[in-house]
Design an enzyme around this catalytic site. Structure first.
Site, PDB file in Angstrom:
ATOM      1  N   CYS A  34      14.041   9.642  14.775  1.00 13.65           N
ATOM      2  CA  CYS A  34      15.272   8.879  14.962  1.00 13.65           C
ATOM      3  C   CYS A  34      15.980   9.338  16.230  1.00 13.65           C
ATOM      4  O   CYS A  34      15.713  10.416  16.758  1.00 13.65           O
ATOM      5  CB  CYS A  34      16.238   9.093  13.785  1.00 13.65           C
ATOM      6  SG  CYS A  34      15.558   8.667  12.173  1.00 13.65           S
ATOM      7  N   CYS A  65      12.045   5.034  13.629  1.00 14.72           N
ATOM      8  CA  CYS A  65      12.988   4.485  12.652  1.00 14.72           C
ATOM      9  C   CYS A  65      13.316   3.046  13.039  1.00 14.72           C
ATOM     10  O   CYS A  65      13.700   2.781  14.178  1.00 14.72           O
ATOM     11  CB  CYS A  65      14.252   5.339  12.622  1.00 14.72           C
ATOM     12  SG  CYS A  65      15.579   4.685  11.597  1.00 14.72           S
ATOM     13  N   CYS A  68      17.575   2.685  13.478  1.00 11.56           N
ATOM     14  CA  CYS A  68      18.299   3.104  14.684  1.00 11.56           C
ATOM     15  C   CYS A  68      17.546   2.791  15.973  1.00 11.56           C
ATOM     16  O   CYS A  68      18.107   2.905  17.062  1.00 11.56           O
ATOM     17  CB  CYS A  68      18.631   4.595  14.623  1.00 11.56           C
ATOM     18  SG  CYS A  68      17.208   5.708  14.845  1.00 11.56           S
ATOM     19  N   ASP A 444      28.595  10.936  56.684  1.00 15.35           N
ATOM     20  CA  ASP A 444      29.182   9.607  56.559  1.00 15.35           C
ATOM     21  C   ASP A 444      30.672   9.661  56.897  1.00 15.35           C
ATOM     22  O   ASP A 444      31.428  10.445  56.315  1.00 15.35           O
ATOM     23  CB  ASP A 444      28.973   9.086  55.135  1.00 15.35           C
ATOM     24  CG  ASP A 444      29.381   7.635  54.997  1.00 15.35           C
ATOM     25  OD1 ASP A 444      30.589   7.361  54.937  1.00 15.35           O
ATOM     26  OD2 ASP A 444      28.480   6.778  54.943  1.00 15.35           O
TER      27      ASP A 444
END
Length: 496
Positions: A34, A65, A68, A444
């Site tokens: 799960c 699962c 889920c 930059d």
């Protein structure tokens, strides 16, 4: 993250969704794995083990699962943070390289033998490249089974399976039911929901909270090339070049909490998996925003920005070659000028999107390929035109590859070896193409002006030193600094 049993179990007991995608919980007594936030009552600590990937759980004999859906979660942010073989391999597998080139192709891209790569991935992730690709294939198959009307035999081959029997066996092993049952269960869940547009696939792309969609939309809107992409309201639309053919997509960033809704029109269903991977990278959907905000928010200068806009994401790339071309076009010019130059190239040399893939009034041009642009004389400064031709020639010949499996340092070095490509362009592409989270881009101009607006050093060397405390999330810091520069009336910066 290290899989400490007690830490993982506390996350599972709290049903903490922040850990979804970072590990899976495998329950020995049920044979099911799960996500950490699964709504069922947590099993006893002694009955569980924690594994890094779904592939590792499947290799150990666990099935997913169906309540889920542990494969329907954001991916681990670790794969963008890590530049090692395991992280690079995971990005390439998600992009479908094993399906197209096999394990030898994956190993070749990473510079290892197939045996070496197998040992590395098994040691790091609990599963070898075939098992990891099988998990990816099963996930793509589930998407196609649940969201398209394709026949199951067509789904099998579109997802990359060699036979219908292999497809059926894998789906049964991974999900515990045959594909037909997955489809009927999905139909019951979706009953009453509005259907997607004809010929389109509607996908839910989950992400972790918090999520700043408006910053991404503003970034994309400012740079949107007419005919190739557009932004309207909370939706970004663009055309795509995918491994097996063209496509178009509409990404609604604001319609659904916890997910971006993608409406994809693909010419070949085999491209669904790669499209999902590229769109997730484009929007930085696998980021861990809490980890980023915790580090940046600890700095008094950045704390107000983080508090005002939590969950900032890095704008990525859905087409690395296009992004590279636009980066060169953006050297030393404004955002608007770079956009205009890219629009001219698209209008003059782009490929029309097939009519069946177009959305009404949506983008209808594919950005020109490097092989085409290598032969084009681009208006503007001679040095920039020469740099663009050299870049496109290197991309067209295969001398330079821009894929998510590249090592950031190696990519920077190869780019800087090309005429006219400097440190800014190389660093910018490492962020956009690879999702490198730790590039501050201190060369930059807009980054430095944003720093000055916050009372930080505007000098490149001093800002580099000051920014060491923001590692490993300096790319996100640069994004905050760019935004801080917007209020400065003279800020233009470089653009792509």
């Amino acid at each position: 993250m290290l899989l400490d049993h007690d830490t993982c179990y506390r996350a599972v007991a709290a049903k903490d969704a922040r850990f979804d995608g970072q590990f899976v919980t495998a329950v020995r007594t049920t044979g099911i794995y799960c996500r950490p936030s699964c709504p069922v009552p947590p099993p006893r600590s002694r009955n569980v083990e924690f594994l890094r990937t779904a592939a590792a759980a499947q290799t150990a004999g666990y099935r997913a699962c169906r309540r889920c859906l542990p494969d329907a979660v954001p991916g681990s942010p670790e794969w963008n943070l890590r530049a090692d073989a395991a992280g690079r391999a995971m990005r390439l597998i998600a992009d479908g390289v094993v399906e197209r080139e096999g394990v030898p192709g994956l190993a070749s891209r990473l510079g290892y033998s197939t045996r070496q790569l197998g040992r590395i991935l098994t040691a790091e992730l609990g599963a070898g490249p075939l098992a990891l690709a099988r998990a990816q294939r099963a996930h793509t198959a589930r998407i196609l089974v649940e969201t398209t009307p394709l026949g199951l035999a067509d789904v099998a081959f579109a997802a990359g399976f060699g036979s219908v029997r292999q497809f059926n066996d894998t789906v049964r092993a991974v999900y515990g039911v045959p594909p037909s049952q997955l489809r009927s269960e999905a139909a019951r869940r979706d009953r009453g929901r509005p259907a997607g547009p004809p010929g389109a696939l509607v996908l839910r792309l989950p992400h972790r909270a918090p999520f700043d969609p408006h910053g991404l939309l503003d970034h994309l809107a400012a740079r949107a090339v007419p005919g190739v992409e557009s932004v309207e309201g909370g939706t970004y639309r663009r055309t795509l070049r995918l491994p097996h053919g063209p496509a178009s997509v509409a990404l609604d960033l604001t319609a659904r909490p916890g997910a971006v809704v993608a409406t994809l029109r693909a010419s070949d269903p085999r491209d669904v998996g790669p499209a999902v991977a590229r769109l997730r990278r484009l929007l930085d959907l696998d980021a861990d925003p809490l980890a980023v905000d915790a580090v940046l928010g600890a700095d008094p200068a950045l704390a107000p920005l983080v508090a005002a806009t939590p969950g900032v994401r890095l704008a990525g790339s859905a087409d690395p070659a296009e992004t590279a071309v636009r980066t060169v076009l953006g050297q030393q010019v404004s955002v608007a000028a770079a956009r205009t130059a890219a629009a001219r190239l698209a209008a003059g040399h782009g490929t029309p999107l097939p009519a069946e893939l177009r959305e009404d009034d949506g983008p209808a041009l594919l950005f020109p390929e490097p092989a085409v642009l290598a032969e084009v004389t681009v208006a503007g400064p001679r040095r920039r035109a020469s740099a663009l031709r050299g870049l496109c020639a290197a991309l067209a010949s295969g001398e330079l590859t821009l894929d998510p499996g590249r090592d950031p340092a190696g990519l920077r070095a190869e780019l800087r070896a090309l005429p006219g490509i400097g440190p800014w362009s190389a660093g910018y592409l490492a962020v956009r193409v690879l999702g490198d989270p730790d590039e501050l881009l201190t060369s930059d101009l807009a980054v430095r002006r944003g720093a000055e607006a916050l009372g930080l050093p505007g000098d490149e060397a001093a800002l580099t030193a000051r920014g060491r405390a923001w590692a490993p999330w300096r790319s996100y810091a640069a994004t905050h600094l760019w935004r801080a520069a917007v209020s400065a009336p003279t800020a233009s910066g470089r653009s792509a």
